[in-house]
Design a protein around this motif. Structure first.
Motif, mmCIF file in Angstrom:
data_model
loop_
_atom_site.group_PDB
_atom_site.id
_atom_site.type_symbol
_atom_site.label_atom_id
_atom_site.label_comp_id
_atom_site.label_asym_id
_atom_site.label_seq_id
_atom_site.Cartn_x
_atom_site.Cartn_y
_atom_site.Cartn_z
ATOM 1 N N TYR A 244 -19.301 -9.058 -18.066
ATOM 2 C CA TYR A 244 -19.360 -10.470 -17.691
ATOM 3 C C TYR A 244 -18.254 -10.910 -16.737
ATOM 4 O O TYR A 244 -18.180 -12.077 -16.379
ATOM 5 C CB TYR A 244 -19.354 -11.346 -18.948
ATOM 6 N N GLY A 245 -17.382 -10.002 -16.345
ATOM 7 C CA GLY A 245 -16.311 -10.346 -15.420
ATOM 8 C C GLY A 245 -15.208 -11.169 -16.065
ATOM 9 O O GLY A 245 -14.550 -11.965 -15.395
ATOM 10 N N PHE A 246 -14.990 -10.954 -17.360
ATOM 11 C CA PHE A 246 -13.922 -11.654 -18.066
ATOM 12 C C PHE A 246 -12.610 -10.882 -17.947
ATOM 13 O O PHE A 246 -12.585 -9.715 -17.589
ATOM 14 C CB PHE A 246 -14.250 -11.803 -19.558
ATOM 15 N N TYR A 247 -11.528 -11.532 -18.260
ATOM 16 C CA TYR A 247 -10.177 -10.972 -18.318
ATOM 17 C C TYR A 247 -9.680 -10.508 -16.956
ATOM 18 O O TYR A 247 -8.952 -9.521 -16.841
ATOM 19 C CB TYR A 247 -10.078 -9.821 -19.334
ATOM 20 N N THR A 248 -10.033 -11.227 -15.924
ATOM 21 C CA THR A 248 -9.587 -10.873 -14.581
ATOM 22 C C THR A 248 -8.212 -11.453 -14.245
ATOM 23 O O THR A 248 -7.645 -11.120 -13.209
ATOM 24 C CB THR A 248 -10.595 -11.368 -13.530
ATOM 25 N N ARG A 249 -7.683 -12.313 -15.093
ATOM 26 C CA ARG A 249 -6.373 -12.911 -14.852
ATOM 27 C C ARG A 249 -5.291 -12.346 -15.765
ATOM 28 O O ARG A 249 -4.197 -12.880 -15.840
ATOM 29 C CB ARG A 249 -6.448 -14.428 -15.022
ATOM 30 N N GLY A 250 -5.619 -11.288 -16.456
ATOM 31 C CA GLY A 250 -4.638 -10.659 -17.337
ATOM 32 C C GLY A 250 -4.058 -9.419 -16.689
ATOM 33 O O GLY A 250 -4.767 -8.673 -16.023
ATOM 34 N N ASP A 251 -2.763 -9.207 -16.892
ATOM 35 C CA ASP A 251 -2.163 -7.976 -16.387
ATOM 36 C C ASP A 251 -2.392 -6.853 -17.401
ATOM 37 O O ASP A 251 -3.013 -7.061 -18.450
ATOM 38 C CB ASP A 251 -0.679 -8.177 -16.077
#
Length: 97
Positions: free
Chosen positions: A19-26
């Motif tokens: 779903y394209g989640f967690y794209t802002r986590g390192d």
């Protein structure tokens, strides 16, 4: 014997990718999600609603809001609820001694 709910980190990882989640986590945040929050050995085998909410909230906090547009939602509470629902579809029920 008793039934317990289990959510594997592999299932969470697959869902985030799909779903394209967690794209802002390192990398550190992602490792925290998969190996701390989703670690059933750390929390015991039974997945509680509180832990499901904590995992869902962490995913939303590290996701771009545009990932939720296909679901027709944008408010944080709605996003957390949608992620929890998606995760609940991946919960396994196991029989343990």
């Amino acid at each position: 014997m008793k039934l317990v709910r289990f959510l594997g980190f592999e299932d969470v990882k697959e869902m985030c990718g799909r779903y394209g989640f967690y794209t802002r986590g390192d990398c550190e945040a992602y490792k925290h999600l998969l190996y701390d929050l989703c670690d059933s050995a750390k929390y015991g085998d039974d997945l509680t609603i509180e832990r499901l909410e904590k995992i869902s909230r962490d995913i939303v906090d590290h996701s771009d809001r545009s990932a939720f547009k296909p679901f027709g939602i944008s408010f944080k509470g709605e996003c957390i609820q949608e992620v929890a629902q998606l995760l609940s579809n991946r919960i396994k029920i196991l029989m343990v001694p």
